[in-house]
Design a protein around this motif. Structure first.
Motif, short mmCIF file in Angstrom:
data_model
loop_
_atom_site.label_atom_id
_atom_site.label_comp_id
_atom_site.label_asym_id
_atom_site.label_seq_id
_atom_site.Cartn_x
_atom_site.Cartn_y
_atom_site.Cartn_z
N ARG A 1 -43.29 -8.59 90.89
CA ARG A 1 -44.22 -9.25 89.96
C ARG A 1 -45.44 -9.80 90.71
O ARG A 1 -46.57 -9.73 90.21
N TYR A 2 -45.21 -10.35 91.89
CA TYR A 2 -46.31 -10.90 92.68
C TYR A 2 -47.30 -9.80 93.07
O TYR A 2 -48.53 -9.97 92.92
N LEU A 3 -46.80 -8.66 93.55
CA LEU A 3 -47.69 -7.57 93.95
C LEU A 3 -48.42 -7.01 92.74
O LEU A 3 -49.59 -6.62 92.84
N GLY A 4 -47.75 -6.92 91.59
CA GLY A 4 -48.40 -6.42 90.39
C GLY A 4 -49.54 -7.31 89.92
O GLY A 4 -50.52 -6.82 89.37
N ILE A 5 -49.42 -8.61 90.16
CA ILE A 5 -50.46 -9.55 89.73
C ILE A 5 -51.60 -9.62 90.74
O ILE A 5 -52.78 -9.62 90.37
N THR A 6 -51.27 -9.70 92.02
CA THR A 6 -52.30 -9.90 93.04
C THR A 6 -52.99 -8.60 93.46
O THR A 6 -54.08 -8.63 94.02
N ARG A 7 -52.36 -7.45 93.18
CA ARG A 7 -52.97 -6.16 93.52
C ARG A 7 -52.95 -5.26 92.28
O ARG A 7 -52.27 -4.22 92.27
#
Length: 402
Positions: A157-163
């Motif tokens: 979820r973090y990678l999907g939001i920040t990248r």
């Protein structure tokens, strides 16, 4: 997870247990052996308390625990069926939800029934020494896989939001399969040591307890809980920080957009004789601003939703598992490597609190995912036909409404 303990029924003999009922609790201990012949270390040092339930108490406790296990099976089965049957949900990121559901489903189907039987006997293990190792292996493997999958979901979820531009392109089914395989291999690394001779589980008459070896306890609890919890907290903090930054930026651009609209309106009123070409240019500029603002609002809402979802997941996960793992980490240092001196009622309460996390996971994700909720509703109503068509229609309707 990690413990099912009890003591054997009393029998005659110098080293056999003596029992006494005190305040409704059966307390049992072992007599020392003859002079110069020390008895087993467990028997000599451990005086555990079996819980003495009456028939009405057993019926209530058994029914309650059976309901927890049944709802866990149903909830996680719905996740597996929904992602498998609905094309819209068949996305790489949802493969992690399937892995989580399989782990939680395994806990409910392969672990909880034996824990329920043990609890109804007051804490005494009835299934023998051989199955004790198998049971502990299943318990550790499934619970650890569930926790590690939650950790990987937070990273995803973090990678999907920040990248948002690069990560979805690289997010493929093959990548998800590798991540899921890694989760189960790490879980196996905690399960296998007792089978390989590093740290043997404690299994004597009426007792089934995971190895209390100091090194193994630190390793297993760190890999199975403390490290994943730390990663999840860091990911939540970063997503929350990104959402706040995006919120501040959104408020600024929203203010700027209103200023621009007021400026354009005042200019249009002041310059009534503006040429058509000038009006067209102003409209194009305003349209671009509005389009960019819609995109910013969409990103902001997605970040807010991800922060809220992950916050609930981390909060529920911590409340469910933290007390149990604190107890598991401290127990060998307090009780020794061959004994569990923790009251059985406390062990069992914290253990079931941890299992409750497997119950709540599918409902947490359904609460924040409209497609999952809709699919659950259709499956529970036995409306299997045209699920994909209905979800597509709902998606088009929502897109037109926005």
């Amino acid at each position: 997870m990690f413990t099912t303990s009890g003591v054997p029924l009393p029998a005659a003999g110098p080293e056999d247990p003596v029992s006494e009922v005190m305040n409704g609790t059966a307390r049992r201990w072992y007599r020392p052996g003859p002079a110069g012949t020390p008895g087993p270390a467990w028997n000599r040092s451990c005086g555990e308390q079996l819980l003495d339930f009456g028939r009405p108490e057993k019926m209530v406790i058994g029914a309650l625990l059976a309901v927890i296990a049944a709802v866990t099976v149903v909830g996680n089965s719905l996740v597996v069926i929904a992602v498998s049957a609905v094309k819209k949900l068949r996305q790489p990121s949802n493969y992690l939800l399937v892995s989580l559901a399989v782990a939680d489903l395994s806990v409910a189907a392969a672990v909880m029934p034996f824990v329920i039987v043990t609890d109804l006997t007051g804490g005494e293990w009835l299934f023998g020494e051989v199955f004790c190792n198998i049971f502990i292996g299943m318990d550790v493997m499934c619970c650890t896989a569930s926790i590690l999958t939650l950790c990987v979901i937070s990273v995803d979820r973090y990678l999907g939001i920040t990248r948002p531009l690069t990560y979805p392109v690289r997010q493929s089914g093959q990548l998800m399969a590798k991540m899921i395989l890694g989760v189960w291999l790490v879980s196996a690394s905690i399960t296998l040591p007792p089978f390989c001779g590093w740290a043997k589980n404690v299994h004597t008459a009426g007792v089934c307890l995971i190895s209390q070896d100091f090194g193994y306890t630190i390793y297993s609890t760190a890999v199975a809980f403390y490290i994943p919890m730390l990663v999840m907290l860091v990911m939540y903090y970063k997503i929350f920080k990104a959402a706040r930054k995006s919120g501040a930026k959104h408020r600024f651009t929203d203010f700027a957009r209103h200023e621009c609209l007021e400026t354009v309106a005042s200019e249009a009123l002041r310059m009534r004789g503006l040429k058509p070409q000038g009006v067209a240019e102003e409209c194009v500029t305003l349209s671009r601003l509005l389009s960019r603002e819609r995109r910013n609002i969409s990103i902001f809402k997605r970040e807010q939703k991800a922060a809220t979802t992950l916050g609930v997941i981390v909060g529920v996960f911590t409340v469910c598992w933290l007390p149990f793992f604190i107890l598991s980490t401290a127990r060998p240092f307090i009780c020794g490597v061959e004994c569990s001196c923790v009251p059985i009622w406390l062990e069992r309460t914290l253990l079931w609190l941890g299992y409750a996390n497997s119950l709540m996971n599918p409902f947490i994700y359904a609460f924040f995912n409209r497609d999952l909720r809709s699919t659950y509703r259709d499956l529970l109503r036995c409306r299997y036909r045209n699920i994909n068509r209905r979800l597509s229609a709902v998606g088009v309707h929502e897109a037109l409404r926005v």
